[in-house]
Write a protein that holds these residues in place. Structure first.
Motif, PDB file in Angstrom:
ATOM      1  N   GLN A 165      32.701  45.559  29.431  1.00 25.24           N
ATOM      2  CA  GLN A 165      33.487  46.826  29.041  1.00 25.24           C
ATOM      3  C   GLN A 165      32.779  47.424  27.756  1.00 25.24           C
ATOM      4  OE1 GLN A 165      35.493  48.294  31.569  1.00 25.24           O
ATOM      5  NE2 GLN A 165      34.460  49.877  30.587  1.00 25.24           N
ATOM      6  N   ILE A 224      41.709  46.033  31.723  1.00 27.93           N
ATOM      7  CA  ILE A 224      40.012  46.555  31.904  1.00 27.93           C
ATOM      8  C   ILE A 224      39.883  46.622  33.457  1.00 27.93           C
ATOM      9  CG2 ILE A 224      37.765  45.950  31.604  1.00 27.93           C
ATOM     10  CD1 ILE A 224      38.910  44.519  28.808  1.00 27.93           C
ATOM     11  N   ALA A 225      40.216  45.813  34.088  1.00 25.09           N
ATOM     12  CA  ALA A 225      39.824  45.634  35.488  1.00 25.09           C
ATOM     13  C   ALA A 225      40.451  46.793  36.644  1.00 25.09           C
ATOM     14  CB  ALA A 225      39.733  44.378  36.166  1.00 25.09           C
ATOM     15  N   CYS A 226      41.733  47.131  36.042  1.00 30.69           N
ATOM     16  CA  CYS A 226      42.458  48.161  36.848  1.00 30.69           C
ATOM     17  C   CYS A 226      42.612  49.308  36.239  1.00 30.69           C
ATOM     18  CB  CYS A 226      43.847  47.539  37.420  1.00 30.69           C
ATOM     19  SG  CYS A 226      43.483  45.896  38.166  1.00 30.69           S
ATOM     20  N   ASN A 265      33.178  53.608  36.366  1.00 32.82           N
ATOM     21  CA  ASN A 265      32.009  52.774  36.739  1.00 32.82           C
ATOM     22  C   ASN A 265      30.827  53.900  37.227  1.00 32.82           C
ATOM     23  OD1 ASN A 265      32.121  53.529  39.706  1.00 32.82           O
ATOM     24  ND2 ASN A 265      34.065  52.165  39.648  1.00 32.82           N
ATOM     25  N   CYS A 322      36.125  40.092  30.924  1.00 33.15           N
ATOM     26  CA  CYS A 322      36.328  41.170  31.224  1.00 33.15           C
ATOM     27  C   CYS A 322      35.846  42.208  29.797  1.00 33.15           C
ATOM     28  CB  CYS A 322      37.760  41.492  31.552  1.00 33.15           C
ATOM     29  SG  CYS A 322      38.246  40.779  32.997  1.00 33.15           S
ATOM     30  N   HIS A 368      38.019  50.254  34.007  1.00 32.70           N
ATOM     31  CA  HIS A 368      36.755  50.213  34.968  1.00 32.70           C
ATOM     32  C   HIS A 368      36.784  50.885  36.142  1.00 32.70           C
ATOM     33  CE1 HIS A 368      33.077  48.920  36.878  1.00 32.70           C
ATOM     34  NE2 HIS A 368      33.716  48.429  37.855  1.00 32.70           N
ATOM     35  N   SER A 387      43.334  41.380  31.181  1.00 32.68           N
ATOM     36  CA  SER A 387      42.088  41.413  32.034  1.00 32.68           C
ATOM     37  C   SER A 387      42.364  42.698  33.150  1.00 32.68           C
ATOM     38  CB  SER A 387      42.128  40.185  32.760  1.00 32.68           C
ATOM     39  OG  SER A 387      41.976  39.023  31.968  1.00 32.68           O
ATOM     40  N   ASN A 388      43.757  42.658  33.359  1.00 33.11           N
ATOM     41  CA  ASN A 388      44.003  43.768  34.544  1.00 33.11           C
ATOM     42  C   ASN A 388      44.019  45.341  33.913  1.00 33.11           C
ATOM     43  OD1 ASN A 388      44.487  42.254  36.748  1.00 33.11           O
ATOM     44  ND2 ASN A 388      46.220  41.622  36.062  1.00 33.11           N
TER      45      ASN A 388
END
Length: 127
Positions: free
Chosen positions: A84, A14-16, A23, A80, A19, A11-12
């Motif tokens: 993506q 992707i999120a950190c 974005n 996540c 993304h 998850s991180n």
């Protein structure tokens, strides 16, 4: 705890890592403030998505399994992955190097909860 750590790791990633550099706010800045062409903006996006998804695919190969990222029930990792991959497809990225990731994405999209959560199904969706 080990499985939770695996979910947070993916998850991180992707999120950190993926993304934030891809974005819409960043892509607009590249074009509007730095004068990047569409081709340059797309090259930026494709580079960073390739870097990130390669890492995610490796995590899935090492620790994933089941219909979802980590087993037979959805986790934060799947939540996540879906947007993506959808963004990568929208941007014309070649996802053939990520068969496990695409398989998870397609499985998620076949589930009613993910279908109901799709942006187009939200009351504030703007076409």
């Amino acid at each position: 705890p080990r499985e939770r750590a695996r979910v947070l790791e993916l998850s991180n990633a992707i999120a950190c890592d993926i993304h934030p550099v891809n974005n819409m706010r960043i892509l607009r800045y590249l074009q509007e403030e730095l004068g990047a062409t569409d081709a340059q903006k797309n090259a930026w996006y494709h580079h960073w998505i390739r870097e990130g998804l390669t890492a995610v695919e490796a995590l899935l190969a090492r620790h994933g399994g089941g219909a979802y990222c980590f087993g037979d029930a959805p986790t934060l990792a799947d939540c996540c992955v879906v947007p993506q991959v959808a963004n990568a497809q929208r941007m014309g990225c070649d996802l053939s190097a990520y068969p496990r990731l695409v398989g998870v994405y397609e499985h998620c999209l076949a589930q009613p909860a993910f279908q109901q959560a799709a942006p187009a199904n939200q009351p504030d969706y703007i076409k």
